[in-house]
Design an enzyme around this catalytic site. Structure first.
Site, mmCIF file in Angstrom:
data_model
loop_
_atom_site.group_PDB
_atom_site.id
_atom_site.type_symbol
_atom_site.label_atom_id
_atom_site.label_comp_id
_atom_site.label_asym_id
_atom_site.label_seq_id
_atom_site.Cartn_x
_atom_site.Cartn_y
_atom_site.Cartn_z
ATOM 1 N N LYS A 1 41.629 51.828 43.417
ATOM 2 C CA LYS A 1 40.921 50.692 44.011
ATOM 3 C C LYS A 1 39.443 50.856 43.680
ATOM 4 C CE LYS A 1 40.197 48.450 48.492
ATOM 5 N NZ LYS A 1 40.622 48.462 49.916
ATOM 6 N N VAL B 1 42.430 46.524 42.132
ATOM 7 C CA VAL B 1 43.280 47.709 42.088
ATOM 8 C C VAL B 1 43.914 47.790 40.711
ATOM 9 C CG1 VAL B 1 45.244 48.920 43.113
ATOM 10 C CG2 VAL B 1 43.714 47.584 44.569
ATOM 11 N N ASP C 1 44.191 43.645 59.694
ATOM 12 C CA ASP C 1 44.458 42.683 58.622
ATOM 13 C C ASP C 1 45.886 42.858 58.101
ATOM 14 O OD1 ASP C 1 43.855 40.517 56.980
ATOM 15 O OD2 ASP C 1 43.020 41.774 55.393
#
Length: 193
Positions: free
Chosen positions: A19, A3, A125
């Site tokens: 990104k 990023v 996540d």
């Protein structure tokens, strides 16, 4: 992925996060390409103050290195820039912040999760490293690379980060996406408090 901090071409006073997905990741297997498409689809459809906002995406990006070497045909996602850093860094700097801080951040995380889950999206996540924090201590969930949508109640794939991962994922059992997100949030809350 990597990023980068960049400037908007349309408005040079606006900073953005770019990104860039590594080519070797995309060449690894079909699941890698599917996860990128999922992340873009999910971010296009989630507009909430507690979730990173996607501004643009494409597959014809390029990076010009200081050596003037050009790397063409890069897959990229342009997102809003959040200047405060990672919640991980704040926790490292501050250590245990107590129950008041825990309540303050838990309320924000629950609001974002409730919004996501009501739209049949699960993150899978959630961790301190995937939560951005702005200068006003507002949280923004980021990195939806392991996220999935629609079919979220009967999942089997091994996704997440070991230290934040619900036991049913580690054990290879079928799991509900909403429940594993809540488990990860509880680990985050434990670290904050």
């Amino acid at each position: 992925s990597k990023v980068y901090l960049g400037r908007s071409i349309a408005d040079p006073s606006q900073t953005v996060a770019i990104k860039i997905l590594k080519e070797e990741f995309l060449r690894r297997d079909n699941d890698s390409i599917v996860s990128v498409h999922n992340e873009i689809t999910i971010l296009k459809n989630l507009e909430h103050p507690g979730i990173i906002r996607m501004l643009d995406f494409g597959d014809a990006g390029q990076v010009v290195k200081p050596s003037t070497r050009v790397i063409p045909n890069l897959v990229y996602i342009v997102m809003e820039s959040v200047q405060g850093g990672l919640l991980f860094d704040m926790c490292q700097l501050m250590g245990a912040m107590g129950e008041d801080a825990g309540r303050f951040f838990a309320h924000q995380m629950l609001d974002s999760l409730e919004f996501m889950h009501s739209r049949r999206v699960v993150h899978r996540d959630l961790k301190l490293e995937n939560i951005l924090i702005d200068e006003n201590l507002n949280l923004k969930l980021a990195d939806f690379g392991f996220a999935c949508y629609k079919s979220i109640d009967c999942l089997k794939s091994y996704r997440g980060t070991m230290t934040y991962m619900a036991p049913e994922i580690k054990e290879g059992k079928t799991y509900k996406g909403t429940q594993v997100d809540l488990f990860s949030m509880a680990v985050i809350l434990f670290i904050i408090v």
